[in-house]
Write a protein that holds these residues in place. Structure first.
Motif, short mmCIF file in Angstrom:
data_model
loop_
_atom_site.label_atom_id
_atom_site.label_comp_id
_atom_site.label_asym_id
_atom_site.label_seq_id
_atom_site.Cartn_x
_atom_site.Cartn_y
_atom_site.Cartn_z
N LEU A 202 0.85 -1.18 0.00
CA LEU A 202 0.00 0.00 0.00
C LEU A 202 0.89 1.24 0.00
N TRP A 203 0.40 2.29 -0.66
CA TRP A 203 1.12 3.57 -0.66
C TRP A 203 0.30 4.63 0.07
N LEU A 204 0.99 5.39 0.92
CA LEU A 204 0.36 6.48 1.66
C LEU A 204 1.14 7.78 1.41
N GLN A 205 0.47 8.89 1.68
CA GLN A 205 1.07 10.20 1.50
C GLN A 205 1.48 10.79 2.85
N LEU A 206 2.71 11.27 2.92
CA LEU A 206 3.21 11.99 4.09
C LEU A 206 3.47 13.44 3.67
N ASP A 207 2.40 14.17 3.44
CA ASP A 207 2.50 15.50 2.83
C ASP A 207 3.27 16.49 3.69
N GLU A 208 3.24 16.30 5.01
CA GLU A 208 3.92 17.25 5.89
C GLU A 208 5.43 17.23 5.67
N ASN A 209 5.95 16.20 5.02
CA ASN A 209 7.39 16.18 4.69
C ASN A 209 7.77 17.27 3.71
N GLU A 210 6.76 17.91 3.10
CA GLU A 210 7.04 19.06 2.23
C GLU A 210 7.82 20.13 2.98
N ASP B 169 -2.29 31.79 18.78
CA ASP B 169 -2.14 31.13 17.48
C ASP B 169 -3.49 30.77 16.90
N LEU B 170 -3.53 30.70 15.57
CA LEU B 170 -4.68 30.15 14.85
C LEU B 170 -4.14 28.99 14.01
N TYR B 171 -4.61 27.78 14.30
CA TYR B 171 -4.09 26.57 13.66
C TYR B 171 -5.01 26.10 12.53
N THR B 172 -4.43 25.82 11.39
CA THR B 172 -5.13 25.13 10.31
C THR B 172 -4.44 23.79 10.12
N ILE B 173 -5.11 22.73 10.47
CA ILE B 173 -4.51 21.39 10.50
C ILE B 173 -4.95 20.64 9.24
N THR B 174 -4.05 20.61 8.26
CA THR B 174 -4.37 20.06 6.94
C THR B 174 -3.22 19.17 6.47
N GLN B 175 -3.55 18.17 5.64
CA GLN B 175 -2.54 17.19 5.21
C GLN B 175 -1.78 16.68 6.43
N TRP B 176 -2.49 16.39 7.48
CA TRP B 176 -1.89 16.20 8.80
C TRP B 176 -1.74 14.74 9.21
N TYR B 177 -2.41 13.84 8.53
CA TYR B 177 -2.36 12.42 8.89
C TYR B 177 -1.87 11.63 7.67
N PRO B 178 -1.19 10.51 7.88
CA PRO B 178 -0.83 9.67 6.73
C PRO B 178 -2.09 9.24 5.98
N ARG B 179 -2.14 9.59 4.70
CA ARG B 179 -3.37 9.41 3.91
C ARG B 179 -3.12 8.43 2.77
N MET B 180 -4.12 7.59 2.52
CA MET B 180 -4.01 6.59 1.45
C MET B 180 -3.91 7.27 0.08
N CYS B 181 -3.02 6.76 -0.76
CA CYS B 181 -2.98 7.15 -2.16
C CYS B 181 -4.12 6.45 -2.90
N VAL B 182 -4.44 6.97 -4.07
CA VAL B 182 -5.45 6.35 -4.93
C VAL B 182 -4.80 5.23 -5.74
N TYR B 183 -5.45 4.10 -5.77
CA TYR B 183 -5.10 3.02 -6.70
C TYR B 183 -6.26 2.92 -7.70
N SER B 184 -5.98 3.09 -8.99
CA SER B 184 -7.07 3.24 -9.96
C SER B 184 -6.83 2.39 -11.19
N ASP B 185 -7.89 2.28 -12.01
CA ASP B 185 -7.82 1.53 -13.26
C ASP B 185 -6.95 2.23 -14.29
N PHE B 186 -6.80 3.57 -14.19
CA PHE B 186 -6.11 4.31 -15.24
C PHE B 186 -4.64 4.58 -14.93
N LYS B 187 -4.21 4.38 -13.68
CA LYS B 187 -2.82 4.69 -13.35
C LYS B 187 -2.16 3.66 -12.45
N GLY B 188 -2.93 2.86 -11.74
CA GLY B 188 -2.35 2.09 -10.66
C GLY B 188 -2.22 3.02 -9.45
N TRP B 189 -1.12 2.95 -8.75
CA TRP B 189 -0.92 3.84 -7.60
C TRP B 189 -0.57 5.26 -8.07
#
Length: 789
Positions: free
Chosen positions: A95-103, A208-228
Motif C-alpha cells: 500500500l502507498w500512503l502520502q506523508l505530505d507534511e514532509n514538504e 495562534d490560529l491553527y489550520t490542520i491540513t494534510q496532517w495524517y498519513p493518507r491513502m494514495c489512490v489506486y485506480s484503473d487508469f494509473k495504478g498507484w
C-alpha cells in the motif's frame, strides 16, 4: 486553492504542445480532427460516452483518528487506525500512503528544485551562508509506530513524501486490511514557510490560529487508469484521495474552538450552556446567529486556559479531513435548505476579531448562496455542514475551507478586499463539488478541479451581484495571457508540476473556455444539461479528462473535439481578422448573354487499358457475358461501343440556352438598393472559433450574425462570407461582445465604406424550376467616508 502563484510569471520555457496532427502540411483536416488518437481507449471501466463502465471500481479507506495539539511546543501528535478495502480486480502486495507534511522538511521533501537567481533587493534577515550539506530543520512526519491490527510491526519504506507499507500477505479483490500508525510533527509557521497548513501567530494578543491540513498519513489512490498515484508532493499539484468514513477526536486547550470536516458529536460537552443553546437555535435560523460571540472570543484571547477538552467529529463518504483550532474564533451559523434534495445544511463561519466586520456580515450568507448555486449547476449538496474559516489564505477540504477577509484596524475595508473575500469564499466552498465530490486527480490535472470550479465560481459570482467584478470567466479577461509568446505558454493538458503560468493555465483558461462553450458555442440549455450530466455521472468517483470531454459531447449532441483539441491541448490564441470587404452593386442594364456552346460527340467509352481479368474472362469458354445473351439490353451505346453505330465525331453541334431576360421594371425597383458584401477573414491566431458579426447601417440600425466554428473546417487559415443588404452598410464589427478571447481587436473592425468598384449582373429566371442545394482595489472609500457598514 488560491495563492499568489496565480499572478503571471513571465519566464521562458520550451513547451511542446500535445496537439497531435494527422494532416500537418495541409490547411485543413487538423483542427477538426477527432480526439480518438489522443484519448485513452474506452473499456469496461470507462465508456466511450464518458460514463463509468459496467466494470468500474474504486478502493476505499476508513479512518479512526485521535489527535493531540500541543500549543506550547507547536506539535501535533496523532494515532490512526486505517481500514483499507481492495475493490479492484488486482492483487495488491503493498500500500502507498502520502506523508505530505514532509514538504516542510529540509531533508525529506520531494526535492523538485527550481532555478534560483541573484537578488536585486535582499532582506538582511534572509542573508545566511548556504548550508551544505543541508541540515535537518526539524519539520516533517516522525513515524513512531506502524503495525497491523494486532500490533505486529509492519515493514515500510519512506520515499520523500510517500510511504510504502509492505503487506504480510497479498490483499485480494474484496478483502480489507487494517493497520495502525502513530506519528507526530512540528507545526510550521505557515505565514513564513508557506503551505496550506500550520499556525499563524498574532503578536497583539499572543495567540495562534491553527489550520490542520494534510496532517495524517493518507491513502494514495489506486485506480484503473494509473495504478498507484504516488507522484511526490511538491507543494504545487494537490491531492488524489480515496473516499471513506472518518471518526476523529481532537484534544486541544479547553478554551479553543474547533471546526472540522464532518458533524460535531459532542458539542454539548465542549460548549458552554449558553453557546450550546445558541447552537441549537442556529439550526433553525434563516439569519446567522453567533454561537461564540465577539465578546467571548476577546475574553478567551486573554484567558489562555491550561485545561484540555476533546472535540469529536464524524464524516461519511469524504475523501479527506481537515480541522482548525484557536481561542480567537467567533462562530456563527444558520440553516440552509438545498431545494433539489431538501438537504438541511448548517452554513457556518469561524473568524478572529480582525475579520469581524466583514465575516459577520457576509461569510455565512455567501456560503449559503454558494452551495445553493453549485447545487443548481452540478448536483445537490449532500453533506450536513459547509464552513468558511478566516485564516488569511485560501484552501479547501470537504465541508471546510480557509479564506481571507480582514478589515483595517478601524473596522473599515476596501471594496477590493470585500470582493476578493467573497470571491475566495465562493471558490473554496465551491471546491466541495470539484474535487471533493467529483473527485478528480489534482496531482495530475489541476484544471479538472481548479478550472471547473473557477467556472462555476464565475456563475455563482454572477448570481450574487450583477456588478460583481469577476476576474476569471469572461472571455476578455484571458486575452493578456493568450497573447504571450508561445515559449511562455503550455497546454492546459499539462501535468500540474510542469506548469509555468499556473494561475492562467489551471484556473483562468479552462474556466474561460467553459464559459465560451456555454455562452457562444453551445448555448446555455445544451451546456448546462451536459455539465450536470458529467457532475452526476462522476459524483463520488474518480473522473479523468477523457470522461469529461466525452460526456460533454455525449450529453449535448455536439461534436466538440475541435474545441478540446484547440483550447485544452493547444497553445494557439484566437485572432480572427477582417482581411477585406468587397462591395458590389447590382447591374440591371447588362444584356443577358445568349448562353450557347458547341461540342463534338464523345468517342465510345472504352477502358484505357484492358486489364488481365478482362483478357482472361474473354478467353474463358465457360463464361457467357450477360449482354451477349440478352438482346434487350443491347442498346445504342452497346452497339456504339462495338462500332456497330456510326456518328460523325468531327462535326460541331450547337446547344443554345436563352432562359435569361432583363429584370422587369416592377421587380427592379425592389432590388436596385441591394448591396452585396463579401467579407474575407483570416485566422491569424490559429485557434478556430465561431465568427460573430455586428452590422451597423447608415440609418443607425444594427443586425448580428453568427457562423459556427465549422466554417473553418475546409480551410483553417481563411474563409469568406457574403451578405446581401437592402441598405448601405456603415461598419462591420467582429466579436462585438468580446466573447471569443480574441487577442487583437484592432483587426476586428471595418468601417471605411467605399463606392462599389464594379457591378454584378442580375437577371430574372424565365422558367424557375425547383432548386436543390472580473478586483483588488487598494483604496478605501468606506474609511474616507467615516462609515463602517
Amino acid at each position: 486553492m488560491k495563492f499568489t502563484l496565480l499572478s503571471f510569471l513571465f519566464l521562458t520555457v520550451s513547451i511542446f504542445a500535445q496537439d497531435i496532427k494527422n494532416n500537418p502540411t495541409s490547411n485543413h483536416g487538423n483542427k477538426f480532427e477527432q480526439l480518438g488518437t489522443i484519448l485513452p481507449t474506452p473499456n469496461i471501466y470507462r465508456t466511450g460516452s464518458g460514463a463509468p463502465g459496467q466494470g468500474y471500481w474504486q478502493n476505499r479507506a476508513d479512518y479512526d483518528i485521535t489527535a493531540y495539539l500541543d500549543e506550547d511546543k507547536r506539535n501535533l501528535k496523532g494515532s490512526e487506525t486505517v481500514t483499507y478495502y481492495n475493490n479492484s480486480p488486482d492483487d495488491l502486495e503493498y500500500l502507498w500512503l502520502q506523508l505530505d507534511e514532509n514538504e516542510h522538511s529540509s531533508v525529506k521533501n520531494a526535492g523538485y528544485d527550481s532555478s534560483t537567481f541573484l537578488p536585486k533587493l535582499a532582506n538582511s534577515d534572509d542573508l545566511k551562508p548556504s548550508e551544505l550539506p543541508v541540515k535537518n530543520n526539524g519539520y516533517g512526519v516522525k513515524l513512531d509506530k506502524v503495525t497491523d491490527a494486532a500490533g505486529k510491526p509492519l515493514n515500510y519504506v519512506v520515499n520523500k513524501t510517500m510511504m510504502r507499507i509492505d503487506l504480510p500477505q497479498v490483499l485480494k479483490k474484496g478483502q480489507k486490511f487494517i493497520f495502525k500508525i502513530d506519528w507526530n510533527y512540528n507545526i510550521s509557521d505557515r505565514m513564513k514557510m508557506g503551505g496550506r497548513g500550520g499556525y499563524e501567530f498574532f503578536p497583539e494578543d499572543g495567540n495562534d490560529l491553527y489550520t490542520i491540513t494534510q496532517w495524517y498519513p493518507r491513502m494514495c489512490v489506486y485506480s484503473d487508469f494509473k495504478g498507484w498515484q504516488h507522484n511526490q508532493f511538491t507543494g504545487r499539484g494537490e491531492f488524489a484521495l480515496v473516499f471513506g468514513d472518518f471518526k476523529v477526536s481532537m484534544n486541544v486547550p479547553a478554551d479553543h474552538i474547533v471546526a472540522s470536516t464532518g458533524a460535531g458529536k459532542n458539542f454539548e460537552e465542549v460548549l458552554s450552556p449558553a453557546q450550546f443553546a445558541r447552537w441549537k437555535a442556529a439550526q433553525t435560523a434563516n439569519e446567522p446567529i453567533e454561537i461564540v460571540t465577539l465578546d467571548e472570543a476577546k475574553k478567551a484571547e486573554k484567558s489562555k486556559s491550561k485545561e484540555r477538552k476533546i472535540w469529536k467529529f464524524e464524516a461519511n463518504d469524504v475523501r479527506d479531513f481537515a480541522w482548525t483550532s484557536s481561542r480567537k474564533f467567533i462562530w456563527d451559523g444558520m440553516k440552509v435548505i438545498i431545494p433539489e434534495n431538501k438537504n438541511e445544511v448548517m452554513a457556518m463561519s469561524f473568524y478572529p476579531k480582525e475579520a469581524y466586520n466583514l465575516y459577520r456580515k457576509f461569510s455565512t450568507k455567501v456560503i449559503a448562496h454558494t452551495i445553493k448555486t453549485y447545487s443548481e449547476f452540478t448536483i445537490p449538496y449532500p453533506y450536513p455542514v459547509a464552513q468558511s474559516i478566516e485564516a488569511a489564505n485560501g484552501m479547501e477540504y470537504p465541508m471546510i475551507c480557509f479564506n481571507f477577509g480582514r478589515t483595517e484596524k478601524d473596522g473599515t475595508y476596501s471594496e477590493g478586499t470585500k470582493n476578493g473575500m467573497i470571491g475566495v469564499i465562493i471558490h473554496e466552498v465551491g471546491h466541495n463539488f470539484f474535487p471533493m465530490i467529483i473527485n478528480s486527480d489534482e496531482r495530475q490535472w489541476s484544471w479538472m478541479d481548479e478550472g471547473l470550479n473557477t467556472f462555476v465560481e464565475y456563475l455563482t459570482e454572477e448570481k450574487w451581484d450583477n456588478k460583481f467584478p469577476s476576474r476569471r470567466g469572461p472571455a476578455h479577461t484571458i486575452v493578456d495571457y493568450m497573447k504571450l509568446p508561445k515559449e511562455q505558454l503550455e497546454p492546459i493538458m499539462t501535468n500540474s508540476e510542469n506548469i509555468i503560468q499556473f494561475g492562467p493555465n489551471a484556473y483562468s483558461k479552462p474556466a474561460t473556455g467553459l464559459n465560451i462553450l456555454r455562452e457562444t458555442i453551445m448555448g446555455r440549455e445544451l451546456f448546462d444539461k451536459a455539465f450536470k450530466t458529467y457532475s452526476k455521472r462522476w459524483a463520488f468517483k474518480h473522473p479523468e479528462p477523457a470522461d469529461f470531454f466525452r460526456t460533454m459531447n455525449d450529453a449535448s449532441g455536439e461534436n466538440l473535439d475541435w474545441f478540446w483539441r484547440g483550447w485544452f491541448y493547444g497553445i494557439d490564441p484566437v485572432d480572427i481578422a477582417i482581411d477585406k470587404v468587397t462591395v458590389l452593386k447590382p447591374d440591371f442594364d447588362a444584356m443577358p448573354p445568349s448562353r450557347e456552346f458547341s461540342y463534338t460527340v464523345d468517342k465510345p467509352l472504352q477502358n484505357e487499358f484492358e486489364d488481365i481479368s478482362k483478357v482472361r474472362n474473354r478467353e474463358d469458354k465457360n463464361i457467357t457475358f450477360y449482354t451477349d445473351k440478352d438482346k434487350e439490353v443491347q442498346d445504342f451505346y452497346w452497339r456504339y461501343n462495338r462500332g456497330q453505330e456510326k456518328v460523325d465525331d468531327k462535326k460541331e453541334y450547337i446547344i443554345k440556352s436563352d432562359n435569361l431576360e432583363k429584370v422587369p421594371a416592377k421587380d427592379r425597383a425592389k432590388l436596385e438598393n441591394i448591396y452585396a458584401y463579401q467579407i474575407d477573414f483570416l485566422n491569424k491566431g490559429g485557434l478556430v472559433m465561431p465568427i460573430l458579426l455586428e452590422f451597423t447601417f447608415e440609418d443607425g440600425t444594427k443586425l448580428t450574425d453568427k457562423s459556427s466554428a465549422q466554417i473553418w473546417r475546409k480551410n483553417e487559415g481563411k474563409v469568406s462570407k457574403t451578405y446581401y443588404f437592402d441598405k448601405k452598410l456603415k461598419s462591420v464589427q467582429l466579436d462585438p461582445m468580446r466573447e471569443t478571447a480574441d487577442i487583437d481587436t484592432s483587426n476586428n473592425f471595418w468601417g471605411e465604406i467605399s463606392e462599389p468598384t464594379s457591378k454584378f449582373q442580375v437577371f430574372k429566371q424565365k422558367n424557375a424550376g425547383a432548386a436543390r442545394g472580473a478586483a483588488n482595489g487598494k483604496t478605501n472609500p468606506m474609511q474616507a467616508a467615516g462609515k463602517k457598514k
